[in-house]
Design a protein around this motif. Structure first.
Motif, PDB file in Angstrom:
ATOM      1  N   VAL A  15       0.687  -1.181  -0.020  1.00  0.00           N
ATOM      2  CA  VAL A  15      -0.088  -0.055   0.002  1.00  0.00           C
ATOM      3  C   VAL A  15       0.953   1.360   0.038  1.00  0.00           C
ATOM      4  N   GLY A  16       0.436   2.226  -0.820  1.00  0.00           N
ATOM      5  CA  GLY A  16       1.393   3.510  -0.739  1.00  0.00           C
ATOM      6  C   GLY A  16       0.277   4.488   0.161  1.00  0.00           C
ATOM      7  N   ARG A 282      -8.832  -4.559  -5.149  1.00  0.00           N
ATOM      8  CA  ARG A 282      -7.807  -3.703  -5.728  1.00  0.00           C
ATOM      9  C   ARG A 282      -6.971  -2.913  -4.619  1.00  0.00           C
ATOM     10  N   MET A 283      -5.656  -2.834  -5.253  1.00  0.00           N
ATOM     11  CA  MET A 283      -4.674  -2.391  -4.244  1.00  0.00           C
ATOM     12  C   MET A 283      -4.303  -1.244  -5.006  1.00  0.00           C
ATOM     13  N   GLY A 284      -4.008  -0.095  -4.409  1.00  0.00           N
ATOM     14  CA  GLY A 284      -3.587   1.299  -5.186  1.00  0.00           C
ATOM     15  C   GLY A 284      -2.790   1.996  -4.242  1.00  0.00           C
ATOM     16  N   GLY A 321      -3.373   8.051  -9.054  1.00  0.00           N
ATOM     17  CA  GLY A 321      -2.139   7.282  -8.434  1.00  0.00           C
ATOM     18  C   GLY A 321      -2.334   5.813  -8.182  1.00  0.00           C
ATOM     19  N   ASP A 322      -3.458   5.321  -8.365  1.00  0.00           N
ATOM     20  CA  ASP A 322      -3.938   3.925  -8.192  1.00  0.00           C
ATOM     21  C   ASP A 322      -3.702   3.209  -9.618  1.00  0.00           C
ATOM     22  N   SER A 323      -3.387   4.020 -10.941  1.00  0.00           N
ATOM     23  CA  SER A 323      -3.023   3.483 -12.019  1.00  0.00           C
ATOM     24  C   SER A 323      -2.326   2.350 -12.003  1.00  0.00           C
ATOM     25  N   GLY A 385      11.510  -1.526  -6.311  1.00  0.00           N
ATOM     26  CA  GLY A 385      11.656  -0.632  -7.410  1.00  0.00           C
ATOM     27  C   GLY A 385      10.529  -1.116  -7.985  1.00  0.00           C
ATOM     28  N   ALA A 386      10.313  -2.321  -8.270  1.00  0.00           N
ATOM     29  CA  ALA A 386       9.303  -2.899  -8.648  1.00  0.00           C
ATOM     30  C   ALA A 386       7.960  -2.513  -8.000  1.00  0.00           C
ATOM     31  N   GLY A 387       7.963  -2.841  -6.740  1.00  0.00           N
ATOM     32  CA  GLY A 387       6.961  -2.564  -5.878  1.00  0.00           C
ATOM     33  C   GLY A 387       6.773  -1.186  -5.924  1.00  0.00           C
ATOM     34  N   ASP A 388       7.643  -0.520  -5.922  1.00  0.00           N
ATOM     35  CA  ASP A 388       7.331   0.808  -6.014  1.00  0.00           C
ATOM     36  C   ASP A 388       6.773   1.357  -7.282  1.00  0.00           C
ATOM     37  N   ALA A 389       7.435   0.876  -8.146  1.00  0.00           N
ATOM     38  CA  ALA A 389       6.936   0.974  -9.294  1.00  0.00           C
ATOM     39  C   ALA A 389       5.391   0.817  -9.342  1.00  0.00           C
ATOM     40  N   GLY A 390       5.116  -0.137  -8.921  1.00  0.00           N
ATOM     41  CA  GLY A 390       3.859  -0.527  -8.798  1.00  0.00           C
ATOM     42  C   GLY A 390       3.048   0.445  -8.077  1.00  0.00           C
ATOM     43  N   ALA A 391       2.056  -0.320  -7.599  1.00  0.00           N
ATOM     44  CA  ALA A 391       1.218   0.739  -6.919  1.00  0.00           C
ATOM     45  C   ALA A 391       1.876   0.788  -5.442  1.00  0.00           C
ATOM     46  N   GLY A 392       2.023   1.713  -4.894  1.00  0.00           N
ATOM     47  CA  GLY A 392       2.429   1.544  -3.597  1.00  0.00           C
ATOM     48  C   GLY A 392       3.701   0.687  -3.687  1.00  0.00           C
ATOM     49  N   ALA A 393       3.919   0.351  -4.945  1.00  0.00           N
ATOM     50  CA  ALA A 393       5.358  -0.353  -4.925  1.00  0.00           C
ATOM     51  C   ALA A 393       6.258   0.271  -4.248  1.00  0.00           C
TER      52      ALA A 393
END
Length: 443
Positions: A15-16, A282-284, A321-323, A385-393
């Protein structure tokens, strides 16, 4: 201050910055248990992840008589729409354990109607998808569709004939959810990581939204931070909204899990096709964890940037930001990547997702662990990085590795979000407490 680099980085989807909604509650382990029934005429109960395979089998067997399918979550049954009253068709459906439902519109009828909409009503701010529950196409026009534009859409829908399509007005504005949030950063864009995967060449990577991939070539897990991943492929607009982003460090360990906050995670086991009526989570990075249901398939969305086809429609809320964030089932099925929609998590609205199955097929990637780089057997996930990259990644990165003690089935199951648990606390802890630890691993 410099830190010694750890050769194998780990990341989890996390989660971000979340809104005021709690982390997932543990789901009842037997909430979705599948039961078989010896009587072929009596409907079986199905797990939501299993209905797409049975529906696909029946679609191929029934031919033109097949008019779509959906999941009756209340009774855990698969409903098959059929045109006509052929008893042989009904018997085939019942032998498979499904329920036959006679409808007016055939698949060909609905496809022809969708083609007319694309030709005559592809106006920015409109969207449509097939709803097998009503055997109609649901057309939505947002607040920007007014005057002559509204008249065009309305007359097109009416011209399709009675019982073919319905038109509704949305109070929000259809848009991609690319800005805002606290997750992965690329240029001036912020997005969420969807799922860690293994690229076709065996290196660790992740999937996120295509409009994120075309917005920036490189992504970081911290605003202004050094890039940790580079876009390999991106599709948007057009036939989908997805991108494959490869971790720059081939030794990155990518975990196939979604961190839902508060120390809980959902192990992702497989990519599954969406089914109308299916419960999804959904996780964003902006709003954290929310749940709802699939409401339409094969959706077309006319964003300001262009038209995107082949999406999943749901009633799960999302915000900027959830994209790219992950859409998944309680038992670990990867369903989609957040594309866009209208509304927010206060007023509600409709949202659209890129099917994961389509994204994997197009990019040549595989879901989950692989043999990527430096023996990183968990190639699916990369360090934050990835995670960040992702959503809250980013958070994910932030959140560090997925907690192996957390039962995937439990959080996955979380039939409901616990309103008592403060999402701000659960997610905030990750952001503020573990994000720095994750960043040290990157240096």
């Amino acid at each position: 201050m410099s830190h010694k680099r750890i050769p194998k980085r780990k990341a989890a989807i996390a989660v971000g910055g979340v809104a005021a909604l709690g982390a997932a509650a543990l789901l009842l382990p037997n909430a979705n248990a599948s039961q078989s029934n010896g009587d072929a005429a009596t409907p079986r109960t199905f797990k939501s992840n299993d209905v797409s395979d049975v529906a696909s089998m029946l679609a191929s067997q029934l031919g033109d008589a097949f008019a779509g399918s959906y999941y009756d979550a209340a009774n855990k049954q698969l409903v098959i729409n059929v045109v006509g009253n052929n008893s042989n068709v009904v018997n085939q459906i019942e032998r498979a354990g499904a329920v036959a439902h006679q409808v007016q519109n055939s698949t060909a009828d609905l496809e022809a109607a969708a083609k007319t909409l694309r030709t005559e009503a592809s106006i920015a701010g409109t969207a449509w998808s097939v709803d097998p529950k009503t055997n109609e196409i649901h057309v939505t026009a947002d607040s920007t569709v007014t005057g002559g534009k509204w008249n065009t859409v309305e007359s097109t829908v009416k011209g399709l004939g009675s019982g073919v399509a319905t038109l509704s007005k949305s109070a929000g504005t259809l848009k991609t959810f690319v800005d805002g949030g606290d997750a992965i950063f690329g240029g001036n864009a912020r997005c969420s990581l969807g799922f860690n995967v293994t690229a076709g060449d065996g290196t660790p990577a992740f999937l996120t939204a295509g409009h994120c991939g075309v917005a920036a070539a490189q992504w970081s897990d911290a605003q202004g931070g050094a890039p940790i991943a580079t876009v390999d492929q991106a599709t948007f607009p057009g036939a989908g909204d997805f991108s494959l982003v490869k971790y720059d460090d081939p030794a990155t360990q990518a975990n196939s899990a979604v961190n839902v906050g508060n120390g809980q995670s959902v192990q992702i086991n497989q990519a599954v096709e969406a089914a109308v009526g299916q419960q999804v989570f959904r996780m964003g990075s902006t709003t954290g964890l929310h749940d709802g249901n699939v409401t339409g398939l094969n959706a077309t969305v006319n964003y300001p940037e262009g038209t995107v086809t082949g999406l999943i429609q749901t009633d799960v809320c999302a915000e900027p930001g959830d994209s790219g964030g992950s859409l998944f089932t309680q038992d670990g099925g990867a369903v989609g990547l957040t594309s866009g929609g209208s509304g927010d998590c206060t007023a509600g609205g409709e949202t659209f997702f890129q099917p994961v199955t389509t994204a994997l097929a197009a990019t040549g990637a595989t879901l989950g662990a692989g043999d990527a780089g430096a023996g990183a057997g968990d190639a699916g996930a990369g360090d934050a990085g990835a995670g960040d990259a992702g959503a809250g990644a980013g958070d994910a990165g932030a959140g560090g590795a997925v907690d192996p003690s957390a039962s995937a089935a439990d959080p996955g199951a979380g039939d409901a979000v616990d309103p008592g648990a403060g999402a701000d606390d659960a997610a905030g802890a990750d952001q503020n407490g573990t994000h720095h630890k994750s960043r040290r691993q990157h240096n």
